[in-house]
Write a protein that holds these residues in place. Structure first.
Motif, PDB file in Angstrom:
ATOM      1  N   ALA A  21       0.851  -1.175   0.000  1.00 49.41           N
ATOM      2  CA  ALA A  21       0.000   0.000   0.000  1.00 49.41           C
ATOM      3  C   ALA A  21       0.895   1.236   0.000  1.00 49.41           C
ATOM      4  O   ALA A  21       2.089   1.153   0.304  1.00 49.41           O
ATOM      5  CB  ALA A  21      -0.921  -0.023   1.220  1.00 49.41           C
ATOM      6  N   PRO A  22       0.356   2.410  -0.305  1.00 55.52           N
ATOM      7  CA  PRO A  22       1.225   3.580  -0.491  1.00 55.52           C
ATOM      8  C   PRO A  22       1.869   4.079   0.798  1.00 55.52           C
ATOM      9  O   PRO A  22       1.281   3.997   1.881  1.00 55.52           O
ATOM     10  CB  PRO A  22       0.274   4.640  -1.070  1.00 55.52           C
ATOM     11  N   LEU A  23       3.078   4.581   0.643  1.00 57.25           N
ATOM     12  CA  LEU A  23       3.769   5.272   1.736  1.00 57.25           C
ATOM     13  C   LEU A  23       3.981   6.730   1.336  1.00 57.25           C
ATOM     14  O   LEU A  23       3.716   7.126   0.198  1.00 57.25           O
ATOM     15  CB  LEU A  23       5.071   4.568   2.096  1.00 57.25           C
ATOM     16  N   HIS A  24       4.474   7.524   2.274  1.00 60.99           N
ATOM     17  CA  HIS A  24       4.700   8.946   2.018  1.00 60.99           C
ATOM     18  C   HIS A  24       6.201   9.207   2.072  1.00 60.99           C
ATOM     19  O   HIS A  24       6.808   9.193   3.140  1.00 60.99           O
ATOM     20  CB  HIS A  24       3.961   9.784   3.067  1.00 60.99           C
ATOM     21  N   LYS A  25       6.810   9.437   0.900  1.00 62.95           N
ATOM     22  CA  LYS A  25       8.267   9.596   0.832  1.00 62.95           C
ATOM     23  C   LYS A  25       8.743  10.768   1.677  1.00 62.95           C
ATOM     24  O   LYS A  25       9.770  10.697   2.355  1.00 62.95           O
ATOM     25  CB  LYS A  25       8.707   9.791  -0.619  1.00 62.95           C
ATOM     26  N   GLY A  26       8.000  11.887   1.640  1.00 60.79           N
ATOM     27  CA  GLY A  26       8.435  13.093   2.331  1.00 60.79           C
ATOM     28  C   GLY A  26       8.567  12.904   3.821  1.00 60.79           C
ATOM     29  O   GLY A  26       9.557  13.344   4.428  1.00 60.79           O
ATOM     30  N   VAL A  27       7.601  12.256   4.449  1.00 63.07           N
ATOM     31  CA  VAL A  27       7.647  12.109   5.904  1.00 63.07           C
ATOM     32  C   VAL A  27       8.750  11.138   6.322  1.00 63.07           C
ATOM     33  O   VAL A  27       9.342  11.289   7.398  1.00 63.07           O
ATOM     34  CB  VAL A  27       6.267  11.677   6.460  1.00 63.07           C
ATOM     35  N   ILE A  28       9.062  10.166   5.463  1.00 63.53           N
ATOM     36  CA  ILE A  28      10.169   9.256   5.766  1.00 63.53           C
ATOM     37  C   ILE A  28      11.496  10.004   5.682  1.00 63.53           C
ATOM     38  O   ILE A  28      12.381   9.837   6.537  1.00 63.53           O
ATOM     39  CB  ILE A  28      10.138   8.043   4.815  1.00 63.53           C
ATOM     40  N   ARG A  29      11.640  10.863   4.696  1.00 63.82           N
ATOM     41  CA  ARG A  29      12.859  11.673   4.592  1.00 63.82           C
ATOM     42  C   ARG A  29      12.953  12.657   5.753  1.00 63.82           C
ATOM     43  O   ARG A  29      14.043  12.889   6.303  1.00 63.82           O
ATOM     44  CB  ARG A  29      12.892  12.409   3.254  1.00 63.82           C
ATOM     45  N   ASP A  30      11.824  13.233   6.147  1.00 70.77           N
ATOM     46  CA  ASP A  30      11.816  14.165   7.277  1.00 70.77           C
ATOM     47  C   ASP A  30      12.252  13.488   8.574  1.00 70.77           C
ATOM     48  O   ASP A  30      12.768  14.149   9.484  1.00 70.77           O
ATOM     49  CB  ASP A  30      10.419  14.760   7.470  1.00 70.77           C
ATOM     50  N   ALA A  31      12.047  12.176   8.653  1.00 68.41           N
ATOM     51  CA  ALA A  31      12.420  11.441   9.866  1.00 68.41           C
ATOM     52  C   ALA A  31      13.911  11.117   9.924  1.00 68.41           C
ATOM     53  O   ALA A  31      14.367  10.489  10.883  1.00 68.41           O
ATOM     54  CB  ALA A  31      11.609  10.149   9.950  1.00 68.41           C
ATOM     55  N   GLY A  32      14.647  11.528   8.909  1.00 70.25           N
ATOM     56  CA  GLY A  32      16.089  11.306   8.915  1.00 70.25           C
ATOM     57  C   GLY A  32      16.588  10.334   7.870  1.00 70.25           C
ATOM     58  O   GLY A  32      17.795  10.150   7.723  1.00 70.25           O
ATOM     59  N   HIS A  33      15.678   9.698   7.143  1.00 76.28           N
ATOM     60  CA  HIS A  33      16.081   8.769   6.081  1.00 76.28           C
ATOM     61  C   HIS A  33      16.223   9.568   4.777  1.00 76.28           C
ATOM     62  O   HIS A  33      15.410   9.448   3.854  1.00 76.28           O
ATOM     63  CB  HIS A  33      15.049   7.654   5.942  1.00 76.28           C
ATOM     64  N   GLU A  34      17.256  10.394   4.711  1.00 73.73           N
ATOM     65  CA  GLU A  34      17.378  11.378   3.637  1.00 73.73           C
ATOM     66  C   GLU A  34      17.624  10.749   2.274  1.00 73.73           C
ATOM     67  O   GLU A  34      17.350  11.369   1.250  1.00 73.73           O
ATOM     68  CB  GLU A  34      18.480  12.378   3.982  1.00 73.73           C
TER      69      GLU A  34
END
Length: 342
Positions: A122-135
């Motif tokens: 199912a879909p994830l949100h790339k932006g929030v994962i990057r915001d969490a430090g997974h740049e």
């Protein structure tokens, strides 16, 4: 009365429920397990899934996944992985980014061990994962490639295209995936394009059962470079690669100008299209079959399919999200898993 059980021979599909604030959890909890030749195992927070199911109503029964034990045929099984913090529909929280990645990690581990026959995401949100430090995170496709140690994967989207014929399936693969446009030309090297076409050809043959795939290849530049007047990538890279693979027996057409390639009479001549970049091929596919399209990652040592849409935060929790793409992704994963196991 005895409750019907899944046959023990059915493949297990791991379904990652995605960004908890998006529509993924409710779409997964709303899947109809009847008629699917597989057992559907939802990976996610049990309480979250139940809460979304209760809020919308009319969902299948959720039961705990117990490896090695039978489950009711009309239920969805849940492999509980807790969110880091409680999730509110429509409200992103970067503290749950590691939870989203943990779902993928568990699904991949299960596929690699043989516990699961395939995975559906199912879909994830790339932006929030990057915001969490997974740049470095750029999406499912690249993450799964890194997780499995796969040097190159190919993104393929598929969906019905009745403009060609009632039963025609449009398949669009990408030579490059999530790249800024100014980086695309440099990424299309002879080695990369050759490997991409080899992966696409092999999986069309081995996974989709097309004995001799015919692939329509788009040019990179307008009018496919117009003999070098509008760019030399066709002359210097694409045409030499196509000719070398044709000498090996590949059935390749192109490079074709992208502005005419997607006309029905041209599409009818091929089994798949290779577009050079994301927004060259996918807008056409999504125009033809948005809401029912499927994303498949080729080249992985496992079967992975996905939806063709995003998290739709504005629809989360409303019950108005369309589950057609997820249902189609599940059906394809089940079919591919059955073919692989036969």
């Amino acid at each position: 009365m005895n409750t019907p059980q899944h046959p023990s021979t059915l493949p297990l599909l791991a379904i990652t429920t995605g960004e908890p604030a998006g529509i993924g959890p409710e779409l997964c909890a709303a899947l109809d397990p009847t008629g699917v030749p597989a057992r559907l195992v939802l990976l996610g927070d049990r309480s979250l899934l139940q809460a979304r199911a209760d809020a919308i109503g009319g969902m299948p029964t959720l039961v705990d996944y117990r490896p090695g034990e039978p489950a009711p045929a009309d239920c969805l099984e849940v492999l509980h992985i807790p969110t880091t913090v409680p999730s509110v529909a429509g409200q992103l929280d970067s503290r749950n980014a590691d939870y989203v990645l943990a779902l993928l990690d568990r699904a991949v581990a299960g596929c690699q061990s043989g516990e699961f026959a395939a995975m559906v995401t199912a879909p994830l949100h790339k932006g929030v994962i990057r915001d969490a430090g997974h740049e470095r995170f750029t999406g499912h496709t690249e993450y799964l490639a890194e997780l499995t140690g796969t040097p190159r994967v190919v993104m393929l989207l598929a969906g019905s295209c009745p403009a060609v014929s009632p039963d025609y399936v449009l398949r669009v693969a990408l030579a490059t995936t999530h790249l800024p446009l100014r980086e695309v030309a440099d990424a299309i090297t002879p080695a990369a394009l050759t490997e991409t076409l080899r992966i696409l050809h092999a999986d069309l043959r081995d996974k989709f059962g097309i004995a001799r795939p015919r692939i329509l290849v788009a040019g990179l530049n307008p009018h496919a470079g117009e003999s070098g007047h509008l760019g030399r990538e066709e002359l210097d890279v694409i045409i030499p690669v196509l000719n070398a693979l044709r000498a090996e027996g590949f059935d390749l057409v192109g490079p074709l100008p992208a502005d005419t390639l997607f006309n029905p009479p041209v599409l009818a001549q091929g089994d798949a299209v290779l577009a050079m970049y994301h927004d060259q091929g996918l807008p056409v596919l999504k125009h033809a079959s948005f809401g029912e399209g499927i994303n498949i990652t080729l080249g992985l040592p496992l079967i992975r399919s996905s939806v063709d849409h995003g998290t739709a935060l504005d629809l989360a929790g409303s019950g108005r999200a369309d589950g057609g793409s997820l249902a189609a992704a599940v059906a394809l994963a089940a079919a591919l898993a059955s073919r692989a196991g036969s």
